[in-house]
Design a protein around this motif. Sequence first.
Motif, PDB file in Angstrom:
ATOM      1  N   LYS A  22      12.254   2.647   6.468  1.00  0.00           N
ATOM      2  CA  LYS A  22      13.053   3.804   7.317  1.00  0.00           C
ATOM      3  C   LYS A  22      13.541   3.083   8.701  1.00  0.00           C
ATOM      4  O   LYS A  22      12.794   2.661   9.481  1.00  0.00           O
ATOM      5  N   GLU A  23      14.750   2.746   8.548  1.00  0.00           N
ATOM      6  CA  GLU A  23      15.393   1.984   9.872  1.00  0.00           C
ATOM      7  C   GLU A  23      14.633   0.822  10.264  1.00  0.00           C
ATOM      8  O   GLU A  23      14.575  -0.342   9.607  1.00  0.00           O
ATOM      9  N   GLN A  24      13.679   1.130  11.073  1.00  0.00           N
ATOM     10  CA  GLN A  24      13.182  -0.196  12.052  1.00  0.00           C
ATOM     11  C   GLN A  24      11.685  -0.143  11.537  1.00  0.00           C
ATOM     12  O   GLN A  24      10.917  -0.994  12.254  1.00  0.00           O
ATOM     13  N   SER A  25      11.139   0.354  10.440  1.00  0.00           N
ATOM     14  CA  SER A  25       9.909   0.433  10.283  1.00  0.00           C
ATOM     15  C   SER A  25       9.925   0.712   8.522  1.00  0.00           C
ATOM     16  O   SER A  25      10.563   1.028   7.995  1.00  0.00           O
ATOM     17  N   PHE A  26       8.552   0.536   8.079  1.00  0.00           N
ATOM     18  CA  PHE A  26       8.198   0.856   6.883  1.00  0.00           C
ATOM     19  C   PHE A  26       6.580   1.504   6.701  1.00  0.00           C
ATOM     20  O   PHE A  26       5.805   1.011   7.473  1.00  0.00           O
ATOM     21  N   ILE A  27       6.617   2.155   5.778  1.00  0.00           N
ATOM     22  CA  ILE A  27       5.502   2.686   5.429  1.00  0.00           C
ATOM     23  C   ILE A  27       4.681   2.362   4.291  1.00  0.00           C
ATOM     24  O   ILE A  27       5.483   2.627   3.169  1.00  0.00           O
ATOM     25  N   VAL A  28       3.434   2.036   4.286  1.00  0.00           N
ATOM     26  CA  VAL A  28       2.659   1.478   2.716  1.00  0.00           C
ATOM     27  C   VAL A  28       1.653   2.524   2.685  1.00  0.00           C
ATOM     28  O   VAL A  28       0.940   2.868   3.532  1.00  0.00           O
ATOM     29  N   HIS A  29       1.630   3.010   1.313  1.00  0.00           N
ATOM     30  CA  HIS A  29       0.834   4.363   0.975  1.00  0.00           C
ATOM     31  C   HIS A  29       0.101   3.654  -0.319  1.00  0.00           C
ATOM     32  O   HIS A  29       0.683   3.165  -1.325  1.00  0.00           O
ATOM     33  N   TYR A  30      -1.150   3.559  -0.502  1.00  0.00           N
ATOM     34  CA  TYR A  30      -1.975   3.161  -1.366  1.00  0.00           C
ATOM     35  C   TYR A  30      -3.363   3.549  -1.617  1.00  0.00           C
ATOM     36  O   TYR A  30      -3.856   4.414  -0.816  1.00  0.00           O
ATOM     37  N   GLY A  31      -3.971   3.478  -2.755  1.00  0.00           N
ATOM     38  CA  GLY A  31      -5.247   4.123  -2.967  1.00  0.00           C
ATOM     39  C   GLY A  31      -5.320   4.278  -4.565  1.00  0.00           C
ATOM     40  O   GLY A  31      -4.594   3.875  -5.295  1.00  0.00           O
ATOM     41  N   ARG A  32      -6.567   4.986  -4.674  1.00  0.00           N
ATOM     42  CA  ARG A  32      -7.014   5.321  -6.049  1.00  0.00           C
ATOM     43  C   ARG A  32      -6.036   6.342  -6.652  1.00  0.00           C
ATOM     44  O   ARG A  32      -6.087   7.602  -5.839  1.00  0.00           O
ATOM     45  N   ALA A  33      -5.744   6.368  -7.696  1.00  0.00           N
ATOM     46  CA  ALA A  33      -4.630   7.684  -8.342  1.00  0.00           C
ATOM     47  C   ALA A  33      -5.594   8.637  -8.545  1.00  0.00           C
ATOM     48  O   ALA A  33      -6.843   8.712  -8.578  1.00  0.00           O
ATOM     49  N   GLY A  34      -4.970   9.800  -7.948  1.00  0.00           N
ATOM     50  CA  GLY A  34      -5.687  11.107  -7.930  1.00  0.00           C
ATOM     51  C   GLY A  34      -6.414  11.579  -6.805  1.00  0.00           C
ATOM     52  O   GLY A  34      -6.895  12.503  -6.410  1.00  0.00           O
TER      53      GLY A  34
END
Length: 67
Positions: A22-34
Amino acid sequence: MNRREFQFSEGGSNKFWSIELKEQSFIVHYGRAGTHGQSQEKTFSAAEAARKEHDKPAAEKTKKAST
């Protein structure tokens, strides 16, 4: 916006990982499925710096997937 998503399922492991630029940033999303998982946002002083840092982990995930 630029979003990449990956899933890994092997043995007892079933994980997801995504990154969204996103423009001047990024978001990382992670984890166990479900699950809801976790998120981290990194912000940079310039959009070019954000894209450069965004591309590194995405390339690493792609490289791991092909081996």
